[in-house]
Design an enzyme around this catalytic site. Sequence first.
Site, mmCIF file in Angstrom:
data_model
loop_
_atom_site.group_PDB
_atom_site.id
_atom_site.type_symbol
_atom_site.label_atom_id
_atom_site.label_comp_id
_atom_site.label_asym_id
_atom_site.label_seq_id
_atom_site.Cartn_x
_atom_site.Cartn_y
_atom_site.Cartn_z
ATOM 1 N N VAL A 135 4.577 -1.215 3.208
ATOM 2 C CA VAL A 135 4.227 0.188 3.004
ATOM 3 C C VAL A 135 5.191 0.746 1.970
ATOM 4 O O VAL A 135 6.406 0.670 2.135
ATOM 5 C CB VAL A 135 4.310 0.993 4.311
ATOM 6 C CG1 VAL A 135 4.015 2.468 4.044
ATOM 7 C CG2 VAL A 135 3.332 0.441 5.337
ATOM 8 N N LYS A 136 4.641 1.293 0.883
ATOM 9 C CA LYS A 136 5.468 1.816 -0.204
ATOM 10 C C LYS A 136 5.882 3.255 0.093
ATOM 11 O O LYS A 136 5.038 4.123 0.284
ATOM 12 C CB LYS A 136 4.704 1.756 -1.529
ATOM 13 C CG LYS A 136 4.512 0.357 -2.059
ATOM 14 C CD LYS A 136 3.644 0.342 -3.310
ATOM 15 C CE LYS A 136 4.403 0.795 -4.530
ATOM 16 N NZ LYS A 136 3.575 0.631 -5.766
ATOM 17 N N ILE A 137 7.187 3.482 0.094
ATOM 18 C CA ILE A 137 7.753 4.813 0.309
ATOM 19 C C ILE A 137 8.640 5.143 -0.882
ATOM 20 O O ILE A 137 9.504 4.339 -1.239
ATOM 21 C CB ILE A 137 8.564 4.863 1.610
ATOM 22 C CG1 ILE A 137 7.675 4.565 2.818
ATOM 23 C CG2 ILE A 137 9.251 6.214 1.770
ATOM 24 C CD1 ILE A 137 8.414 4.510 4.151
ATOM 25 N N ILE B 46 0.865 -1.178 0.000
ATOM 26 C CA ILE B 46 0.000 0.000 0.000
ATOM 27 C C ILE B 46 0.902 1.228 0.000
ATOM 28 O O ILE B 46 1.941 1.244 0.662
ATOM 29 C CB ILE B 46 -0.957 0.016 1.211
ATOM 30 C CG1 ILE B 46 -1.998 1.129 1.068
ATOM 31 C CG2 ILE B 46 -0.199 0.133 2.527
ATOM 32 C CD1 ILE B 46 -3.125 1.024 2.091
#
Length: 368
Positions: A139-141, A108
């Site tokens: 978690v996409k950063i 996400i």
Amino acid sequence: MTATLERLTAEGVAPWLDDLSRERLAGGGLSRLVSEQGVVGITSNPTIFDKAIGSGRRYDAQLAGLARRGVGVPEAARLVTAYDVRWACDVLHGVYEATGGKDGRVSIEVDPRLARDTEATLAEARALWWLVDRPNLYVKIPATREGLGAISAALAEGISVNVTLIFSLDRYDQVVDAFLAGMEEARSAGHDLSSMASVASFFVSRVDTETDNRLDKLGSSQAQALRGRAAIANARLAYEHFEKARSGERWRSLERAGMRPQRPLWASTGVKDPSYDDTRYVVELVAPDVVNTMPEATLRAVEDHGEIRGDTVHSRYAESQQILDDLEVAGVSYHDVVTTLEEEGVDKFAASWSEMFGTLEKELRTGA
């Protein structure tokens, strides 16, 4: 799973799907891809969610409830996307357990409009990790300069991270450093490193699109001979950087403490130029311990006519560097290409996020 996809996974490539929607979840399409095509992970992004929310009725009940509660658009975006990602995590949980946590992961994305703000990105990563509340979440950063600090800090807190929007080899080296720094802090804080994971998403097809456009403007025979060669060369060299990092004592020390390797992930593997083979960004990037996240059309193409020839990355490093050198001689600056792509990538994802907000605002008005 077909023989072609079996050969791909046997070579160490994890096939992930670059798509997610409630229709795919509720209709059983995702479950079938997992059980029949061997899909072992999912990535999502704002463009995917905007299309999903605007194209079906599966979201109506949730959006009507949010509208009646007076929930604003930003929070509605978090709740709607988190719902789908949580559901996908549950669908993939069997894969997660069967692979000991290596795969079965779902990504996400942090609001890409925060990509230039380290603290805001970290705060959003924490919120999404808490909201989805599944061990097989990523978690996409984005791998902007500001994102690097958020990547380290999130990992230090035990949050598994998909580092996205990587284009350049220099930036990838910085991502690896941020990954190791975060894992070192996580170890010091007493986190179980074996329960955490990370991938580094190297975008592929966009490199060819940008480079080919520049080569076409040059128009020389030398330039034309280099069309379609930059992206695969760039990704192969990224894998060489991965191997070098993995052989270092800093990495090995963390592995002895239980750390999983941060695998390279080939993203943007759908072919944009119809004159190119539609499986090229899969079959030409086969190597152990990589992820290839594909649109379903690319997955089906590989299944139907992809030719898996074994490892197509090792022993190609000198050739790949020569291609990048030849591009410079021809008049295409590698540094300028990858810098442009990073800036455009952040802007495009931010624009997609704003478009998703517009779609949600319309749907919330309808449901109120």
